[in-house]
Design an enzyme around this catalytic site. Sequence first.
Site, PDB file in Angstrom:
ATOM      1  N   ASP A 561    -105.414  34.994 -35.019  1.00 61.20           N
ATOM      2  CA  ASP A 561    -104.714  33.727 -33.857  1.00 61.20           C
ATOM      3  C   ASP A 561    -105.874  33.541 -33.322  1.00 61.20           C
ATOM      4  O   ASP A 561    -106.963  33.674 -33.475  1.00 61.20           O
ATOM      5  CB  ASP A 561    -104.224  33.947 -32.812  1.00 61.20           C
ATOM      6  CG  ASP A 561    -103.059  32.968 -32.219  1.00 61.20           C
ATOM      7  OD1 ASP A 561    -103.590  32.001 -31.961  1.00 61.20           O
ATOM      8  OD2 ASP A 561    -101.890  33.613 -32.023  1.00 61.20           O
ATOM      9  N   GLU A 564    -110.419  29.266 -33.667  1.00 60.67           N
ATOM     10  CA  GLU A 564    -111.034  27.860 -33.902  1.00 60.67           C
ATOM     11  C   GLU A 564    -112.497  28.577 -33.213  1.00 60.67           C
ATOM     12  O   GLU A 564    -113.440  27.302 -33.502  1.00 60.67           O
ATOM     13  CB  GLU A 564    -110.849  26.986 -32.090  1.00 60.67           C
ATOM     14  CG  GLU A 564    -109.346  26.495 -33.126  1.00 60.67           C
ATOM     15  CD  GLU A 564    -107.752  27.129 -32.430  1.00 60.67           C
ATOM     16  OE1 GLU A 564    -107.214  27.359 -32.922  1.00 60.67           O
ATOM     17  OE2 GLU A 564    -108.396  28.443 -31.677  1.00 60.67           O
ATOM     18  N   ASP A 637     -99.799  25.645 -32.142  1.00 60.17           N
ATOM     19  CA  ASP A 637     -98.913  26.090 -31.440  1.00 60.17           C
ATOM     20  C   ASP A 637     -97.802  24.777 -30.412  1.00 60.17           C
ATOM     21  O   ASP A 637     -98.118  23.583 -29.720  1.00 60.17           O
ATOM     22  CB  ASP A 637     -99.341  26.670 -29.956  1.00 60.17           C
ATOM     23  CG  ASP A 637     -99.543  27.923 -29.465  1.00 60.17           C
ATOM     24  OD1 ASP A 637     -99.107  28.739 -30.804  1.00 60.17           O
ATOM     25  OD2 ASP A 637    -101.019  27.816 -29.275  1.00 60.17           O
TER      26      ASP A 637
END
Length: 954
Positions: A561, A564, A637
Site C-alpha cells: 500500500d 507512490e 481508494d
Amino acid sequence: MCKLRLTVLCYLFVHGIQAIGQSTDIATYQKTDYGVKISFIGLATSVDQDIYLDAVRDDIVRVTALPPDAALPAKESLVIVDSLRRSVNALSIDVLQDTLYLRTEKLVLATSLRTGRILFKDKNEKIILGERKRVDGSFRPNAYNGDSFYALNQGFDVDQNEGLYGLGQHQNAVMNYNGGKQVTLLQYNTEIGIPFLLSTNNYGLLWHNYSITTAGDVRPMLPLNAFKLTSKEGLTGWLTATYSHRDHPDSVWLTRPESIIDYSYLTDQHKLPKDIALANAKVRYEGQVTSPYDGLHRLHFKYAGYMKVWIDGELLEDRWRESWNAGTFEIAKEMEASKPYDIRIEWLPDGGESYFTLNWQSPLPTELKSTFSFASEAGDAIDYYFIYGQDMDDVIAGYRHLSGRAPIMPLWSFGYWQSRERYKTQEEIEEVAREFRERRIPIDNMVQDWSYWAEHDWGSHDFDKSRFPDPDGMIKRLHDMHMRVMISVWPKINEESSVYPMFNKKGWLYARNIYDGRKDWIGKGYTSTFYDPFQQGARQGFWDLMNDKLYKKGIDAWWMDASEPDIHSNINLDERKAVFQPAIGSSVRYYNTFPLMNAKGIYEGQRQTDPNNRVFILTRSYFAGQQRYSAAAWSGDIASRWHDMKDQIAAGVNFSMSGTPYWTMDAGGFLVEKRFHKPTQADLEEWREMNTRWYQYGAFLPMFRAHGQFPFREPFNIAGEGHPAYASMLYYIHLRYKLLMYNYSLAAKTFFDNYTMIRGLAMDFPQDQQTYAVNDQYLWGPSLLINPVTEKGATKRTVYLPQGAAWYDLYAGKRYEGGHVIQADAPYERIPVFVRSGSILPVGKELQYTDEKPQDELTLFVYDGADGVFELYEDEGDNYNYEKGKCSIIRILYNNQDGKLTIGERKGSFDGMLQKRTFQVVFVSSQTPIGIDSEHIKKKTVSYQGKSTSITIR
C-alpha cells in the site's frame, strides 16, 4: 556486426568522416556500434544537439537527443533490462541529399541532416510516425538538490484518425488519448503514470524518463480567470461564490467574488473563508464564462465532497469524493468565441479539509491538432524507444522485450478474494473465513488490511498481541481451510516504531518528514517517514524484516500500500519532493520510480529466500517494467459511486495497454458516503444493486477482489440469501471458478506470448474505428466481450458489437452480427457478456477453491462463424518450474469450413499432470443457440489421453 552497403558514402561513414562535402549547414555523423551519432552545431536550421540512433532489434530503435555538451544517459536503466541483448539482422546507413537513412529489415529512420527531425517508416518507406522539430525549448537547463538536468519536451506528428492508448491508469474515463487530451504521469493515490504509448498504427513509444511528465497536449493549463467571467449580478471579472448552510441554503453566511478556484492542497486551505464551518456549508459558484476561442474546451476539476456542475442549465456532472482523498474529472465542452455560457457549480465540502480546483485547456490551435507530446521535468536527454509491430500485441511484446516479461501469477490468485477495511482481530478474519466455507461460497484468499500492528508500531510488521494473540495459528487455520493470506505492508515507518532506530542508523530512511514533524492520522498522530528502496541494502533490510515477521509465519502474498510513496495525503508536490530524496539522485529526476524499486526488493527478496514459491505483489502504484516483479496494480481508494465504477473501465484497459497486464480494483469501491452507513431502505437497495454490478464486473479481471470501507463487503453482509443481489454475486463467483482454465491459460499466454488479458476493443478490431473511443466495454481475452452496467436501475445497456465478427450471448447463445449497436438485456442478476465467433471457451466444474479437485472434465463451447484456436495451459500452479519447461499445452482448433474440432497432442509435462480427461463439446450457432445457462445442452463426449483427436461437431 551490422552489414553496411558497400558504397562510397558508407566507406566514408565507416571511417567517421562527414559524408557530404564541407557544407557548414549540414550535420556531421559517425558510426556507433549499432547505429549512428549525428551532430548539429551552429546550424541556422537546427538547435545545437547530438542525436544517437541505436538499433536494439529490427523493430526497436532507441532515439537519444541532447545538447552537445551534455553527457549521455547512463547505460544502466531502472526500466530497461534487455537493451544490451541485440538481435539486429541487418543494418545499413546511407545518405540521400540532406537525409540520413538508418535501415533495418523492418524499419527505416529518415533523419534530416538540416533540422534533426526523424521520420519513422516501415520497410516500404510508408511513414508510421514523425517527430516534430526540436527547438530551443526542447532542452531547458534546470537543477534540484544539487542535481543538474534538463526539462525536456518532444512532440510527434500523429494521424488524427489513429487511436492512442496506455500511459497508465487515470480516472478520467478517457479511452483514446488522441485529439488534444492532457494527462499527467505521476504516482498518486488512484493515479498511475506509465510513460508508454500504444497506437492502432502498430507502434509504441516508451518515453524513457523517470520524472513527472505531461503527455498529449502539454500546454500549461489555464486558470479560471483566463475566461472572461461575469458574476451572478452581471459584473465583470469574477463568479459569485455564495457560502450558506447546506441544510438551510437561504441562510447565507458569505457572498464573495472568486476569479481563481485553486484549493488543491493543505497549504491552500488558508485561501478559503475563515470562520465558516465548511463541513456544514453549501458553496454555489454562479455566473457566466466567455472564451476568446472557438472549439472544444476541456474543464479539469479536482474536488473532494459533493460536486455538481451545470452549463447552460444542463447538469453535466454529479460526483462525490471523501474529503481527504480528492478526485478528478473533466468536462469537454464545445464553445463559441465571445459567447457567454451560464455556469453553476454546487460544492458540498465533506469534512475538515476542503479541496476544489478548476483549470481548463483552450482548444487546440490548428498546428497542434495532429501533435502528441511528452514534457518531462527532469532528464539528461530526450530519450525514447520506438517499437514497431505487426499488431498491438506485437508492439507490447517489444515493450516487454525491453522491460521484462510478466511472470505467471499463482493459480490461487485467479480465485475469489475477500477483504475489508479492515479485519480488526484474528477472530474477525477467521469467523468470516468459516462463514464462507459454511455457506459454500468459493474463495481462495483472505486479505488482512493495515493496522494489525500496535498503534505506535507502524513499520514493525509485528501483530498487535492484544488483537492478534496467535498470528501463526491464525494463518495455519486459514491455510487448513484452503485459503491463502495476503497482508498489507507499507513502506512507512513511525518514529516510535521498534524498527525505526535500526533503519535510521543505517541511513535507509527519508529524514525530512521526521524533521518537519508532520504527523499521520492514526491515534494521537505519529511522525513517520518512508524507507529508501533505491539502496540495495535498504531493500534487503526491508525484505529481511518482512521475511522474519511475516513470510516465515506463512503469509502468501503482499499488499504494498501507499507505494507512490504517499508521504502524507494532500501535501503539495514541492513538499513531496522535499521529503522523498532517494540516495540514487534527486526526487525530481526519480519521482515516478519508487513503486518499481519497492516491488524489486520484495520480488528479489522472496525469490532468493524461497525460489520455489511464486511471488504475488499487489501495489497501489506502478511504473514501466514493474510487471517483471510479479506485480499487479489496483486502482486505489476510489469511491463507492456509480461514476467511479464506470471510470474504472477505461482506467483498467489503458493500464493494461501500457504493457502492464495485471490490474484490478476494489469491487464495490473503497470510500463510502455516510448515507450508506445507516441507510434508508432506498439507500440500502441502491447499495446492494451497486455492489452487485461491481461484483459482476470484477469477475472478469485478472484478480477478483471485494474490498472497501464499512459497510462490510462480504456477499452475505451485503444481502441475505433469497435476495437477487446475493444470488447474482454468488453466480459470478461460481462463474469465475468455472472459467479458471480459460483465465489461467490467458495468464500463461501473457508470459509466453506477451499477451494482454484486459483488451481495448481496438486491439482486436483495429480496422473498426468505432471501437477506438469506446470507454465502457472491453475484451477479456480473445473470446469474451464484457459490458459492465454502471447506471442505477438499468435493465438495458447500450453495447457496440465490433465489426468483423459475429457475437453470441454468453448465457443463452443468441447470435448477433457485428458492426451494430444494440440495446442488450441487463437484468439485475446479469451484465451483458458476448462471445466472439470462432471462440473455443473451456468451462469447468464448480469449485470451492482453485485446487480443490483436478479439472478432469471440461466443457468446450465452440462458437460457429470463424476458425478458432485455444491453447489450454496447465502447470503445477504455485512454483517456477514452468520457467524450466515443466508445463503442458493442448492446442484446440476449430475449422469453420468443415465443422471439425481437433484436440491436438499434448505438448510438455509436469509433476502431477492429468494423464486423461473428458471433454464435453458443445456447438453454438444461430441454429443451435446454447448458452452456459441453457438447460438440456446437447454435448459430444471426447475421451482424451494426450493424443490428437478430431470430431465433426457441425
